[in-house]
Write a protein that holds these residues in place. Structure first.
Motif, PDB file in Angstrom:
ATOM      1  N   VAL A  66     106.949  -2.651 -90.154  1.00 57.68           N
ATOM      2  CA  VAL A  66     108.338  -2.370 -90.569  1.00 57.68           C
ATOM      3  C   VAL A  66     109.986  -2.082 -90.596  1.00 57.68           C
ATOM      4  N   LEU A  68     113.806  -0.899 -89.652  1.00 61.29           N
ATOM      5  CA  LEU A  68     114.505  -0.813 -91.373  1.00 61.29           C
ATOM      6  C   LEU A  68     116.064  -1.126 -90.220  1.00 61.29           C
ATOM      7  N   LEU A 109     112.388  -4.489 -98.024  1.00 61.58           N
ATOM      8  CA  LEU A 109     112.070  -3.392 -99.023  1.00 61.58           C
ATOM      9  C   LEU A 109     112.894  -3.242 -99.576  1.00 61.58           C
ATOM     10  N   TYR A 116     110.683   6.645 -98.058  1.00 59.09           N
ATOM     11  CA  TYR A 116     109.477   6.654 -96.674  1.00 59.09           C
ATOM     12  C   TYR A 116     108.248   6.334 -97.674  1.00 59.09           C
ATOM     13  N   VAL A 119     108.596   2.482 -97.505  1.00 60.55           N
ATOM     14  CA  VAL A 119     107.605   1.985 -96.540  1.00 60.55           C
ATOM     15  C   VAL A 119     106.067   2.306 -96.598  1.00 60.55           C
ATOM     16  N   THR A 122     103.758  -0.288 -97.997  1.00 61.83           N
ATOM     17  CA  THR A 122     103.455  -1.601 -97.017  1.00 61.83           C
ATOM     18  C   THR A 122     101.224  -1.040 -96.007  1.00 61.83           C
ATOM     19  N   VAL A 127     107.065   0.997 -87.217  1.00 60.58           N
ATOM     20  CA  VAL A 127     108.154   0.684 -87.776  1.00 60.58           C
ATOM     21  C   VAL A 127     109.406   1.461 -86.288  1.00 60.58           C
ATOM     22  N   HIS A 134     117.812   6.882 -89.429  1.00 61.43           N
ATOM     23  CA  HIS A 134     117.295   6.740 -90.279  1.00 61.43           C
ATOM     24  C   HIS A 134     115.538   7.307 -89.957  1.00 61.43           C
ATOM     25  N   VAL A 141     114.406   8.244 -93.792  1.00 64.86           N
ATOM     26  CA  VAL A 141     113.798   7.679 -94.153  1.00 64.86           C
ATOM     27  C   VAL A 141     112.319   8.593 -93.765  1.00 64.86           C
TER      28      VAL A 141
END
Length: 348
Positions: A66, A68, A109, A116, A119, A122, A127, A134, A141
């Motif tokens: 992921v 961000l 997303l 959170y 995220v 997934t 990340v 973040h 996040v």
């Protein structure tokens, strides 16, 4: 690098369902047998990376990533890693044209920061982020420690790090950003994913483009200011971050270079007093603040009683850059190219 167990993934899914996040409540299925693009076979695992005060150990290349921030996403796409990305977020601008096809396969997303839960829904094993906000405990996040506890490694761009502290995560930049930190980010991510040759090729391309863009620039020392966003309390580039890097690379002088901050909030009176000859205007695709859009910026400058008297406004000495081109990323080189081209075609 360990993935979260399927049991932990089921718990997350259950929590999402209870929270009513219907659109994102089902975790993507993890199929360990699913083939991903092969690496180059040159990275030795386990690989330990020291990243902004955090040590991360990878036993294999990440498979479910992921990203961000747009900047981080575009680096991963440029390294040919679209098949590893299970989600992206925090977009200010359209994708680079050369990356559009690869990006079309990647799930967004959120346009801004995701939660959170979204995220983790997934099932990521990695990340990445361009900005440390973040990873803040409050308003972020998730902290990097929290991600590690769930078996998820993380990476923060070196462009947002100084002496082990995140600038956007609450730290303060004390030294001017250099483009070497961007090259470091590309090189380290390429090594983590076992594609170091692709990383070196990307770095070489960015260096070549920068050299070509500045080869014919006269570097006449024109004064310049970079307006990112907001009409009420405008954010102009200070003297330590990527916009300052762009200004010095093309031989201009940022009128706010004495301000030790990335994007300090200022006043229009201060802008008028410093009287830049050229205004770089952020052309943002987002719509979070008044004046995000280029057309809105131009309209404000032309009609506001304080700004409309500025010579740069009256002469419309404007250079439009995407937000991503004024932030530290591979798009910074695009900002250098555009500004250098404008200066060459609009001599003082």
């Amino acid at each position: 690098m360990s993935l979260r167990t399927r049991l932990a993934g089921s718990v997350v899914v259950a929590l999402l369902a209870v929270s009513g996040l219907a659109a994102c409540s089902e975790s993507e299925k993890v199929d360990d047998a699913t083939a991903v693009a092969a690496g180059e076979g040159t990275t030795s695992y386990p690989l330990t990376v020291e990243n902004c005060g955090t040590s991360q150990t990878f036993t294999q290349a990440p498979k479910r990533v992921v990203s961000l921030d747009q900047g981080s996403t575009e680096i991963l796409l440029s390294l040919g890693l679209a098949d590893r990305i299970v989600g992206t977020a925090s977009w200010t601008d359209p994708i680079r044209e050369n990356l559009a096809e690869a990006n079309a396969t990647v799930k967004r997303l959120a346009d801004n920061a995701p939660t959170y839960e979204v995220v983790m829904g997934t099932n990521p094993d990695f990340v990445t982020a361009s900005f440390g906000r973040h990873f803040k405990k409050e308003g972020g996040v998730a902290t990097r420690d929290r991600l590690t506890e769930t078996g998820v490694e993380s990476f923060l761009s070196p462009t947002d790090c100084e002496d082990g502290r995140s600038i956007n995560g609450g730290g303060t930049r004390t030294r001017p950003l250099t483009i070497d930190s961007l090259y470091q980010e590309i090189t380290e991510l390429a090594k983590i994913f076992d594609v170091p040759e692709r990383g070196q090729k990307l770095v070489d391309d960015l260096k070549s483009r920068t050299a070509a863009a500045t080869a014919e620039v006269k570097k006449d020392g024109r004064t310049i200011a970079f307006w990112f966003a907001d009409t009420k309390t405008p954010y102009f580039a200070g003297g330590l971050a990527s916009a300052q890097l762009i200004a010095t690379t093309v031989g201009t002088k940022n009128v706010f270079s004495d301000v030790a901050d990335d994007w300090p909030a200022t006043t229009w009176s201060a802008v008028v007093q410093r009287n830049p000859q050229v205004l770089v205007l952020g052309d943002l695709a987002r719509n979070r603040f008044p004046g995000d859009k280029l057309a809105d910026k131009k309209a404000f400058l032309a009609n506001d009683p304080v700004t409309k008297v500025m010579p740069a406004v009256q002469k419309q000495q404007y250079v439009a850059l995407h937000g991503a081109e004024m932030n530290p990323s591979i798009r910074t080189v695009g900002g250098i190219e555009k500004l250098a081209d404008w200066l060459a075609n609009n001599p003082a």
